[in-house]
Design a protein around this motif. Structure first.
Motif: not given
Length: 257
Positions: A236-237, A196-197, A189, A193, A244, A240
């Motif tokens: 995007m938030i 991806f960011n 995870i 993350t 998760t 994510t």
């Protein structure tokens, strides 16, 4: 009682300070322009964000690189963490520090160094270059997070399985790995993350045909000043958070921590 209330008030103040920028972004994403508070509400920016081809392609690229990079990082990182914790050897501290180096060195420096290295190799294609760079960054996280779980594992259980006739590789997959799966999941995870960011490394290594979503958003902001990037940030938030929660539900993290 007064002390408890003061601590609660301080905690709420800290959370308000941390979360207020995200609240502003969320509210602005529904406005007609970048004004807070918005004069009216609309879903137009979300519709445009989803419908624009360049953002959809960038999202797919970020998703592919993130998943592939963390899987490769775990493939190398989990055995490395097992060897570091299970078998004491001379120079182990130096090896552990070497795994930490990509975390300590600024990502901009790593991105520039890899860019120059790829150019010297003869212009490595964009996608493999991004994948290698993201994997290099994620391997230390895979090693350190998995190693933290292995430090709490009793290796006498593995030795008992081997003494009863199980091959070492079978004892690892049947005894060790299931007992540290929460650490592996946490590394997955965290690594996905981060990948991806990722901005600094991707900024140097993206090119024609392959652009990650954060870099595409930065490019858009250079020419346009509207809430579309705010809408993308909210998406995007949410993505994510959803990924998760899905990973936790599918692999049972909530039952073990």
């Amino acid at each position: 009682m007064r002390r408890s209330r003061a601590l609660i008030a301080l905690m709420l103040l800290v959370y308000t300070f941390i979360l207020s920028p995200f609240v502003v972004i969320f509210i602005v994403s529904f406005g007609p322009n970048l004004v807070f508070p918005p004069t009216s509400l609309t879903l137009n920016w979300y519709v445009r964000a989803v419908s624009m081809r360049m953002f959809r392609e960038a999202f797919v690229t970020s998703l592919e690189i993130g998943l592939l990079a963390i899987m490769i990082a775990l493939f190398f990182g989990v055995p490395a963490a097992y060897a570091l914790i299970r078998f004491p050897f001379r120079g182990r501290e130096t090896v552990e520090f070497a795994f930490t180096a990509p975390i300590v060195v600024p990502a901009l420096v790593i991105g520039f160094a890899l860019l120059r290295y790829y150019i010297q190799l003869g212009r490595l294609p964009v996608f493999p270059g991004l994948l290698i760079a993201h994997t290099v960054i994620l391997v230390p996280y895979a090693v350190r997070v998995t190693a933290a779980s292995l430090r709490n594992f009793d290796f006498l259980t593995e030795e008992a399985a081997i003494s009863l006739g199980a091959p070492p590789w079978k004892a690892f997959f049947r005894i060790v790995l299931p007992n540290v799966r929460t650490g592996v999941l946490a590394a997955f995870i965290l690594g996905f993350t981060l990948s991806f960011n990722m901005v600094p490394i991707s900024l140097f290594l993206t090119g024609p045909g392959y652009t990650t979503l954060p870099i595409q958003m930065l490019s858009y902001m250079e020419y346009y000043f509207n809430p579309l990037v705010a809408a993308l940030s909210v998406l995007m938030i949410l993505f994510t958070v959803i990924i998760t929660q899905v990973a936790e539900s599918a692999l049972g993290l909530s039952r073990h921590i």
